[in-house]
Design a protein around this motif. Structure first.
Motif, PDB file in Angstrom:
ATOM      1  N   ALA A  23     -39.632  30.352 107.916  1.00  0.00           N
ATOM      2  CA  ALA A  23     -41.019  30.819 107.970  1.00  0.00           C
ATOM      3  C   ALA A  23     -41.143  32.070 108.816  1.00  0.00           C
ATOM      4  O   ALA A  23     -41.867  33.008 108.457  1.00  0.00           O
ATOM      5  CB  ALA A  23     -41.916  29.712 108.514  1.00  0.00           C
ATOM      6  N   ARG A  24     -40.434  32.109 109.935  1.00  0.00           N
ATOM      7  CA  ARG A  24     -40.493  33.278 110.808  1.00  0.00           C
ATOM      8  C   ARG A  24     -39.926  34.513 110.111  1.00  0.00           C
ATOM      9  O   ARG A  24     -40.377  35.637 110.338  1.00  0.00           O
ATOM     10  CB  ARG A  24     -39.727  33.011 112.101  1.00  0.00           C
ATOM     11  N   GLU A  26     -40.216  35.024 107.066  1.00  0.00           N
ATOM     12  CA  GLU A  26     -41.119  35.224 105.939  1.00  0.00           C
ATOM     13  C   GLU A  26     -40.445  34.952 104.592  1.00  0.00           C
ATOM     14  O   GLU A  26     -40.815  35.519 103.567  1.00  0.00           O
ATOM     15  CB  GLU A  26     -41.716  36.638 105.961  1.00  0.00           C
ATOM     16  N   TRP A  27     -39.431  34.076 104.595  1.00  0.00           N
ATOM     17  CA  TRP A  27     -38.865  33.622 103.333  1.00  0.00           C
ATOM     18  C   TRP A  27     -39.834  32.661 102.653  1.00  0.00           C
ATOM     19  O   TRP A  27     -39.806  32.511 101.435  1.00  0.00           O
ATOM     20  CB  TRP A  27     -37.525  32.926 103.577  1.00  0.00           C
ATOM     21  N   ARG A  29     -43.980  31.814 102.695  1.00  0.00           N
ATOM     22  CA  ARG A  29     -45.286  32.309 103.129  1.00  0.00           C
ATOM     23  C   ARG A  29     -46.233  31.155 103.428  1.00  0.00           C
ATOM     24  O   ARG A  29     -46.059  30.042 102.908  1.00  0.00           O
ATOM     25  CB  ARG A  29     -45.888  33.216 102.058  1.00  0.00           C
ATOM     26  N   ALA A  30     -47.216  31.413 104.252  1.00  0.00           N
ATOM     27  CA  ALA A  30     -48.177  30.376 104.626  1.00  0.00           C
ATOM     28  C   ALA A  30     -48.889  29.812 103.399  1.00  0.00           C
ATOM     29  O   ALA A  30     -49.203  28.620 103.337  1.00  0.00           O
ATOM     30  CB  ALA A  30     -49.196  30.934 105.611  1.00  0.00           C
ATOM     31  N   PHE A 222     -46.231  28.266 111.668  1.00  0.00           N
ATOM     32  CA  PHE A 222     -47.538  28.849 111.384  1.00  0.00           C
ATOM     33  C   PHE A 222     -48.650  28.287 112.275  1.00  0.00           C
ATOM     34  O   PHE A 222     -49.811  28.649 112.119  1.00  0.00           O
ATOM     35  CB  PHE A 222     -47.911  28.621 109.911  1.00  0.00           C
TER      36      PHE A 222
END
Length: 317
Positions: A23-24, A26-27, A29-30, A222
């Protein structure tokens, strides 16, 4: 230290860390988190729950320790309301103290640490966990909200019976309790799942643990703790250490013990479940605090879970 405890926890920590990193970077997304969550809850979880319970006969289930679990939960919930007042804020905190992430983290952790027998105990709890706790919480929230609205003119009166019935319906027609109930009913017929059905269910169930733990790490990445750290820390401490202490003490005082109680004590120490946020959101109370509490309790569990697991396997199991 009991090495199997740490051996069981290493994959849990690793998968959460990988999800956090993904997630960090950005593989993931929220916007994708909800879709991943739906996959876990609507497909993988029902497959594992149904397949596991489809071979379990009701007479083999031990509801004694589960009853102790709910007694301890009721004790913590009532004590919170008594100390903090009969308000929606106190109800939100009380629910956070007792409602854990028993599916996403509990299933893979208990499966690794206690095996199939431990999962049966956990699934026995899960089959009524949401139904009992969330239905009871709904009643308390509605009563507290009605009390808070009493002096506000023009506010509609809550329909208590409709709210309770809806909560019961939602608690049964849910992707967690429903496959457990259906699996148990199937097991009582004496039939065996054909291989063409059993094998796909097995593969889907095996995917639950890794993907669910990855999702916990993604969600954690997130989450924003911010200025709510101190109240969140207090809530997390009660959830991950206070509640299992109450449960273990009550269980042993009443003569219960063995692996089943150990499984439930470890389950009680799991981080806060996402359903608590849904209640905070619905009743517009402590949303930021609850979100922070979920994040803090998840991180804290990396330290507290090994301690609770070690104590439970040493002195209870």
């Amino acid at each position: 230290m009991n090495s199997p405890v740490f051996t069981s926890l290493v994959p849990v920590v690793l998968f959460i860390a990988i999800g956090f990193l993904a997630a960090r970077l950005e593989w993931i997304r929220a916007a994708s988190v909800k879709d991943l969550s739906n996959l876990v809850f609507m497909v993988l979880a029902p497959a594992l729950l149904f397949r596991t319970m489809s071979t379990v006969h009701i007479e083999a289930l031990d509801f004694g320790p589960v009853g102790i679990y709910f007694a301890a939960a009721a004790l913590v919930f009532a004590a919170t309301l008594a100390l903090q007042g009969f308000t929606t804020l106190a109800a939100a905190r009380a629910l956070a103290y007792i409602f854990g992430n028993s599916l996403m983290i509990g299933v893979p952790l208990i499966g690794l640490a206690f095996g199939e027998a431990g999962l049966v105990t956990l699934f026995t709890l899960i089959s009524v966990h949401a139904l009992v706790l969330l239905t009871g919480a709904t009643v308390v929230f509605e009563l507290a909200a009605a009390r808070e609205r009493a002096n506000t003119p023009g506010q509609p009166k809550p329909h208590m019976l409709r709210t309770v019935l809806q909560a019961v319906k939602n608690g049964i027609l849910h992707p967690v309790p429903l496959p457990i109930i259906v699996g148990l009913l199937f097991a009582q017929t004496g039939l065996v799942l054909p291989a063409v059905v059993d094998k796909p269910l097995q593969l889907l169930g095996q995917a639950l643990g890794p993907l669910a733990l990855l999702l916990v790490g993604v969600t954690l990445a997130f989450s924003k703790v911010g200025p709510n750290f101190r109240p969140a820390l207090r809530v997390a401490l009660v959830k991950t250490l206070g509640f299992p202490l109450v449960l273990g003490s009550l269980g042993m005082a009443l003569g219960f013990g063995g692996p089943a109680l150990a499984v439930l004590v470890v389950t009680a120490s799991l981080p806060i479940g996402a359903n608590v946020f849904l209640f905070a959101q619905r009743y517009d109370v402590a949303e930021a605090e609850v979100t922070a509490s979920i994040a803090v309790s998840t991180v804290m569990a990396l330290v507290t879970l090994p301690v609770v697991m070690f104590l439970a396997t040493r002195w209870i199991a």
